[in-house]
Scaffold this active site. Sequence first.
Site, PDB file in Angstrom:
ATOM      1  N   PRO A 260       0.841  -1.208   0.000  1.00  0.00           N
ATOM      2  CG  PRO A 260       0.002  -1.014   2.173  1.00  0.00           C
ATOM      3  CD  PRO A 260       0.753  -1.946   1.273  1.00  0.00           C
ATOM      4  CG  ASP A 436       5.007  -1.479   2.328  1.00  0.00           C
ATOM      5  OD1 ASP A 436       3.837  -1.365   2.711  1.00  0.00           O
ATOM      6  OD2 ASP A 436       5.533  -2.578   2.041  1.00  0.00           O
ATOM      7  CG  HIS A 437       0.436   3.503   5.208  1.00  0.00           C
ATOM      8  ND1 HIS A 437       0.985   3.751   6.443  1.00  0.00           N
ATOM      9  CD2 HIS A 437      -0.553   4.437   5.061  1.00  0.00           C
ATOM     10  CE1 HIS A 437       0.373   4.765   7.018  1.00  0.00           C
ATOM     11  NE2 HIS A 437      -0.567   5.195   6.199  1.00  0.00           N
ATOM     12  NE  ARG A 438       3.014  -4.402   2.828  1.00  0.00           N
ATOM     13  CZ  ARG A 438       3.542  -5.349   2.053  1.00  0.00           C
ATOM     14  NH1 ARG A 438       2.957  -6.545   2.001  1.00  0.00           N
ATOM     15  NH2 ARG A 438       4.633  -5.131   1.353  1.00  0.00           N
ATOM     16  CB  VAL A 440       6.799   3.669   6.525  1.00  0.00           C
ATOM     17  CG1 VAL A 440       7.157   5.096   6.911  1.00  0.00           C
ATOM     18  CG2 VAL A 440       8.060   2.849   6.221  1.00  0.00           C
TER      19      VAL A 440
END
Length: 466
Positions: A260, A436-438, A440
């Site tokens: 994401p 990467d929102h997983r 960060v």
Amino acid sequence: MTTMTETSARFREFKMPDVGEGLTEAEILKWFVQPGDTVTDGQVVCEVETAKAAVELPIPFDGVVHELRFPEGTTVDVGEVIIAVDVAPGSGDAPAAESAPAVVRQPVAPAEPEAPKGRQPVLVGYGVAESSTKRRARKGVEVPGPAAAAIQAEINGHGAVVPESRPLAKPPVRKLAKDLGIDLATVTPTGEGGIITREDVHAAAAPVAAEVPAPPAPAAVQAPAVPVEAAAGVRETRIPIKGVRRAMAQAMVGSAFTAPHVTEFVTVDVTRTMKLVAELKEDKDMAGVRINPLLIIAKALLVAIRRNPEINAAWDEAAQEIVRKHYVNLGIAAATPRGLIVPNIKDAHDKTLPQLAAALGELVSTAREGRTSPAAMAGGTVTITNVGVFGVDTGTPILNSGESAILAVGAIKLQPWVHKGKVKPRQVTTLALSFDHRLVDGELGSKVLADVAAILEQPKRLITWA
């Protein structure tokens, strides 16, 4: 893996090797030899393109070229024989059929390299597209005892045992030694089983001379990404998707639909950074290396990662773990005629500014010459893409597969800017950080981007923060 077999006392075959990371096939881009040509140990005979890079293949023995098994433009499986060499020329007429019986079962028509039944390149892990051409089982020549052991040793990359006790080394190492002018017989091997490694060759070269740069790839094989002007009346042109471009497309789709993405932007006054670049160009300690804004931006990102180490990580889906990296392999996105590649500077976090400048210069020149190896593109942790060289302000970059963040740098332009309470012309750029929102969250990503911007605004922070 050096894959060669001894078909007889006279003829030897050289197979398509696995040039890196378990790739299953490669396309022959260019033959540098023809039947009847004399070849020597370590001589480059062809250039092939894998899903990751174009690689030159040196042949590991002397002789006269007897047969080229595949024409240019053919995709060949790893382990297939690509060239047969007469290692004892002059000892009688060379039998064409007997020297390569296996090829009769799968003929290749040189005049029709674009036949629809030809194999198509694939990316490892995605399988091979259905084709009427089936991969045949390997049927080696049955030989007893020592001969069989010699063949197996060659398949394992150790080379055959020959009466002259030829030094054991893989073809890329032999080519390196040839480029550096090193006689392998004088090199002390440290590899398993008495194999001479690249490090052994470099160690032997260090006392006598500086490394000789490898010759650039011939311009003739630099196929343009965009076809030449179409003939009159032609409304469409179809270009096969293969090699580096296919791998890049697969990686970008995989990244975009797996991680994401979040992208944040900041516009920053880099006037002081540009002044520092100008001063460094006059610094004697930086003589001989290329100095540009990208160098300072790269150093700024490394400092920001040191201050926020959690961003330097990877997502392990299979193990359901976050892998924190305690090193930084800094990727630099490079556009080449064959497509986008992202070589990286290994352990960039440990390099001084002059060392980082030298590494950047070597990375860029190698990419432009088409000599980037698969190993140079493996193991990256974060990446920088400099879209500013194309005159655009910024972009929303897609993460390089397996990495947590990528920094896009826009064009540096003279713009009106409020400086010390007054509107003045200043040099300004826009940075974009995708992550990467997983791995960060917004706070961490914002801190990293803000730190990079702060350093570029006040480069003295390279000292105070480092």
